[in-house]
Each structure stands twice: as structure tokens, then as C-alpha cells.
Enzyme design. Structure first.
Site, PDB file in Angstrom:
ATOM      1  N   ASP A  59      -0.010   0.443  -4.075  1.00 51.87           N
ATOM      2  CA  ASP A  59      -0.241   1.776  -3.529  1.00 51.87           C
ATOM      3  C   ASP A  59      -1.439   1.666  -2.569  1.00 51.87           C
ATOM      4  OD1 ASP A  59      -0.533   4.687  -3.483  1.00 51.87           O
ATOM      5  OD2 ASP A  59      -2.267   4.339  -4.778  1.00 51.87           O
ATOM      6  N   ASP A  61      -3.753   4.855  -1.272  1.00 55.35           N
ATOM      7  CA  ASP A  61      -4.869   5.769  -1.536  1.00 55.35           C
ATOM      8  C   ASP A  61      -5.443   5.569  -2.934  1.00 55.35           C
ATOM      9  OD1 ASP A  61      -4.993   7.242   0.917  1.00 55.35           O
ATOM     10  OD2 ASP A  61      -3.149   8.264   0.349  1.00 55.35           O
ATOM     11  N   ASP A 248      -2.919   3.593  -8.751  1.00 55.95           N
ATOM     12  CA  ASP A 248      -3.905   4.431  -9.447  1.00 55.95           C
ATOM     13  C   ASP A 248      -3.254   5.661 -10.076  1.00 55.95           C
ATOM     14  OD1 ASP A 248      -3.568   5.665  -6.782  1.00 55.95           O
ATOM     15  OD2 ASP A 248      -5.065   7.068  -7.514  1.00 55.95           O
TER      16      ASP A 248
HETATM   17  N1  LIG Z   1       0.876  16.882   2.399  1.00 54.02           N
HETATM   18  C1  LIG Z   1       0.381  16.124   1.416  1.00 54.02           C
HETATM   19  C2  LIG Z   1       1.219  15.437   0.544  1.00 54.02           C
HETATM   20  C3  LIG Z   1       0.647  14.636  -0.411  1.00 54.02           C
HETATM   21  N2  LIG Z   1      -0.692  14.517  -0.506  1.00 54.02           N
HETATM   22  C4  LIG Z   1      -1.311  13.604  -1.494  1.00 54.02           C
HETATM   23  O1  LIG Z   1      -1.238  12.303  -0.968  1.00 54.02           O
HETATM   24  C5  LIG Z   1      -1.119  11.370  -2.033  1.00 54.02           C
HETATM   25  C6  LIG Z   1      -0.491  10.132  -1.470  1.00 54.02           C
HETATM   26  O2  LIG Z   1      -0.290   9.251  -2.463  1.00 54.02           O
HETATM   27  P1  LIG Z   1      -0.446   7.661  -2.411  1.00 54.02           P
HETATM   28  O3  LIG Z   1      -1.376   7.323  -3.524  1.00 54.02           O
HETATM   29  O4  LIG Z   1       0.934   7.147  -2.574  1.00 54.02           O
HETATM   30  O5  LIG Z   1      -1.019   7.229  -1.098  1.00 54.02           O
HETATM   31  C7  LIG Z   1      -0.283  12.098  -3.076  1.00 54.02           C
HETATM   32  O6  LIG Z   1      -0.631  11.664  -4.353  1.00 54.02           O
HETATM   33  C8  LIG Z   1      -0.640  13.578  -2.843  1.00 54.02           C
HETATM   34  O7  LIG Z   1      -1.566  14.024  -3.805  1.00 54.02           O
HETATM   35  C9  LIG Z   1      -1.501  15.179   0.383  1.00 54.02           C
HETATM   36  O8  LIG Z   1      -2.746  15.015   0.302  1.00 54.02           O
HETATM   37  N3  LIG Z   1      -0.964  15.986   1.329  1.00 54.02           N
HETATM   38 MG    MG Z   2      -2.901   6.396  -4.926  1.00 52.45          MG
END
Ligand SMILES: Nc1ccn([C@@H]2O[C@H](COP(=O)(O)O)[C@@H](O)[C@H]2O)c(=O)n1
Ligand code: MG
Length: 322
Positions: A59, A61, A248
Site C-alpha cells: 500500500d 499512504d 496499514d
Molecule cells: N476521495 C477520497 C477517497 C479516499 N480517501 C482516503 O484515501 C485512502 C487511500 O488509501 P490507500 O492507503 O490505499 O492509499 C483511503 O483509505 C481513504 O480514507 C480520501 O482521502 N479521499
Molecule cells: Mg494506507
């Protein structure tokens, strides 16, 4: 043959069988392992399989990036980087924040079943894409913000990425965030190497204006290797059945879904928030859970063990053949 018996036999016959206690970062107090025998067995399978059978799936973030910095400075998520771009319309930023406050609690709700959550996640990502339509956007803005966050990668990330590159091990970064920001941060951190592939949500344009995200939508609960089927990357990795998975979020533990059942997969989970409340759930889905560990020491230790054994095997076969 059942796993403990097989491991027992390996222990008796293989002089290089490694015990978990020999891998230093796995002995730290903040490293939690539910089933030591199972992890020992998988690690030895990875070691015996060598680098040619290995791939890393991670992953982005708060997995590649830190969950907490030493000086308390914030780490922006990939969507956070985008949302900090100055030219975005005010209405877009406000509505995005509203959606975040509505859907984020659902995403992390420990009591809601994944199937139920998935419906809401599809809704969230769809609405986010719909907001991103009809205004101009210069991607250099992402680059400018990402540059400020180039040091937010976990300690030793640079060594990890360069070791993986040197050993020719493919790295798949699976992000439900915004791929344009992910690429930009990796590029500024000098770890966007040729063996790194990013699968994520990328901005789409039509007539020079934003037009939502490119397909397919990647959200928290569909990031897994099934979305790779038919792609060039799938061809590259589908025979690499030894996998190190890092994430995470609970959903990240599933990122290697779609690979053959016979695969040996070791899952590393980075846990930071609400440790007491989450530890058991994390230990149920990740083989190794690292509490407030802001480094890449554990994946690096696994790689060193694999590389060290490969070197010994090479030397042995060289001696045997000469
Ligand atoms: N419009 C959005 C949609 C999702 N999120 C957050 O981004 C996170 C991305 O997750 P990864 O750990 O796979 O990079 C996801 O968990 C959402 O909470 C956002 O901020 N805005
Ligand atoms: Mg993450």
C-alpha cells in the site's frame, strides 16, 4: 504434509534453516506475531525460493509513508496532496471534505461487514470522481506539493527500494489514493525505479479539463491482484508466488488475493492508531504486526535473509561445479 511437520523436517535437514529469533527486528517488543511457527515456515520457504520467485506488494499512504514523524510534522495522504493544490475550486475542496467526514468513519468502522462497507466505498470514490469534472488543472501543482513531502517516506525506504531494484524484485504499489500524487512523491524521493509499478486512481482529462478518474476505480476493498489480470504486469509477476505484502489498513492484508493458493505470502501490518482496540484484528489478518514502527527495518531484514541464503547457495553450486 502439514506445515509444522514439514518445518520440523526442514529444521532437521536444512543447515540454513532460520529461526525467527535470528532475525533481529522480529524480536523487538513492538513486533507482534500471532503464529511464530507459521511465519518461520513461510520465511524459510521465501528464503529457499530465492529472489526469482519473490515480489513485493505494498500500500502507499501510511505504509510507504510514515504514520508519525519524529518532529510531529504532518504527513499528507495522496488525496491530501492533491487537495492542497492552490488552484482547485473552493466548492470542490469543501465538498471533498464533507465526503471525507461522511465516509471515512464507515471505512474504518470495526463493526460493519466488508460487503456493506464496499457499497459505501464505491459511492465515495464515484462521488469524488464526479466532483473532479469540468475545470482545468495543471499537474505541476501536485509536483510542487509532493516535493515538500518527499522526506515523509519511512526510514530506510531508500535502501529498501534500491535493494529490491538491485535484486530484480518487482514492486507493486497498490493505492486506493491518487496515483498522480503517489508517482510524484516516489519520484521526488528518488525511488521510482524501473521495477516499481503503481496501480491506483489517476486523473483523467477531456478537452484539457478534468474528467474524473481513469478506470478501473481502486477503492479500499478491491485493491488486490485480481485487477491485474490481463495486464503486462500480471504476465511479469504471476509466476512469482512468494510475496511480501505490506499495509496499514485491515483491507491491505488482502492485496495478494488472486495469486495461486499455493503461494507463500508473508503479510506485514503497520499499526499506529488505537493500538489496543485494533491489535487483535490486525494480528488475525497480518502475520507480522509492527506497532508504531516508522521504518522499513522488518522488510529489509527479510530481504537480507533471502539474499544471504541465495549468495551461499550460489557459492556452494560454484564450488560443486569447479
Ligand atoms: N476521495 C477520497 C477517497 C479516499 N480517501 C482516503 O484515501 C485512502 C487511500 O488509501 P490507500 O492507503 O490505499 O492509499 C483511503 O483509505 C481513504 O480514507 C480520501 O482521502 N479521499
Ligand atoms: Mg494506507
Amino acid at each position: 504434509m502439514n506445515t509444522p511437520l514439514k518445518t520440523q523436517l526442514q529444521k532437521q535437514t536444512n543447515e540454513f534453516f532460520i529461526r525467527l529469533e535470528e532475525v533481529k527486528p522480529l524480536c523487538d517488543a513492538n513486533c507482534k506475531i500471532k503464529d511464530v511457527d507459521r511465519v518461520e515456515h513461510i520465511l524459510n520457504a521465501l528464503i529457499n525460493g530465492g529472489t526469482k520467485r519473490l515480489q513485493l506488494v505494498s500500500d502507499f499512504d501510511y505504509t510507504i509513508t510514515k504514520q508519525r514523524t519524529a518532529d510531529g510534522s504532518p504527513v499528507l495522504s495522496s488525496f491530501g496532496i492533491f487537495n492542497s493544490c492552490k488552484s482547485l475550486p473552493k466548492g470542490y475542496v469543501e465538498e471533498t471534505e464533507r465526503l471525507y467526514h461522511k465516509y471515512r468513519p464507515i471505512e474504518v468502522d470495526p463493526h460493519l461487514p466488508i460487503q456493506e462497507k464496499t457499497k459505501y466505498m464505491v459511492e465515495w470514490w464515484t462521488k469524488s470522481g464526479e466532483l473532479l469534472v469540468g475545470f482545468p488543472f495543471d499537474e505541476n501543482e501536485i509536483d510542487e506539493v509532493a516535493f515538500k513531502y518527499k522526506d515523509s517516506l519511512r526510514d530506510q525506504s531508500n535502501v529498501l527500494f534500491h535493494t529490491l531494484y538491485r535484486l530484480n524484485i518487482p514492486v507493486l504499489i497498490f493505492s486506493a489514493g491518487l496515483g498522480n500524487s503517489v508517482i510524484s512523491v516516489l519520484k521526488h524521493a528518488k525511488v521510482l525505479l524501473p521495477n516499481v509499478k503503481v496501480i491506483s486512481n489517476f486523473l483523467r482529462y477531456r478537452n484539457c479539463l478534468l474528467d474524473g478518474f481513469q478506470e478501473p476505480m481502486i477503492h479500499t476493498f478491491n485493491k488486490n491482484e485480481t485487477v491485474l489480470e490481463g495486464s503486462d504486469y500480471y504476465e511479469l509477476v504471476h509466476e512469482r508466488d512468494h510475496i511480501i505484502v505490506m499495509g496499514d489498513s485491515i483491507g491491505d492484508a488482502d492485496m495478494a488475493r488472486g495469486v495461486p493458493a499455493s503461494s507463500n505470502i508473508i503479510k506485514i501490518g503497520f499499526l499506529f492508531d488505537h493500538v489496543e482496540e485494533n491489535l487483535e484484528r490486525y494480528m488475525n489478518v497480518f502475520d507480522i504486526v509492527l506497532i508504531d514502527d516508522q521504518t522499513m527495518n522488518v522488510p529489509l531484514a527479510l530481504l537480507s535473509a533471502i539474499e544471504a541464503q541465495e549468495k551461499k547457495n550460489l557459492e556452494k553450486s560454484f564450488q560443486f561445479n569447479s
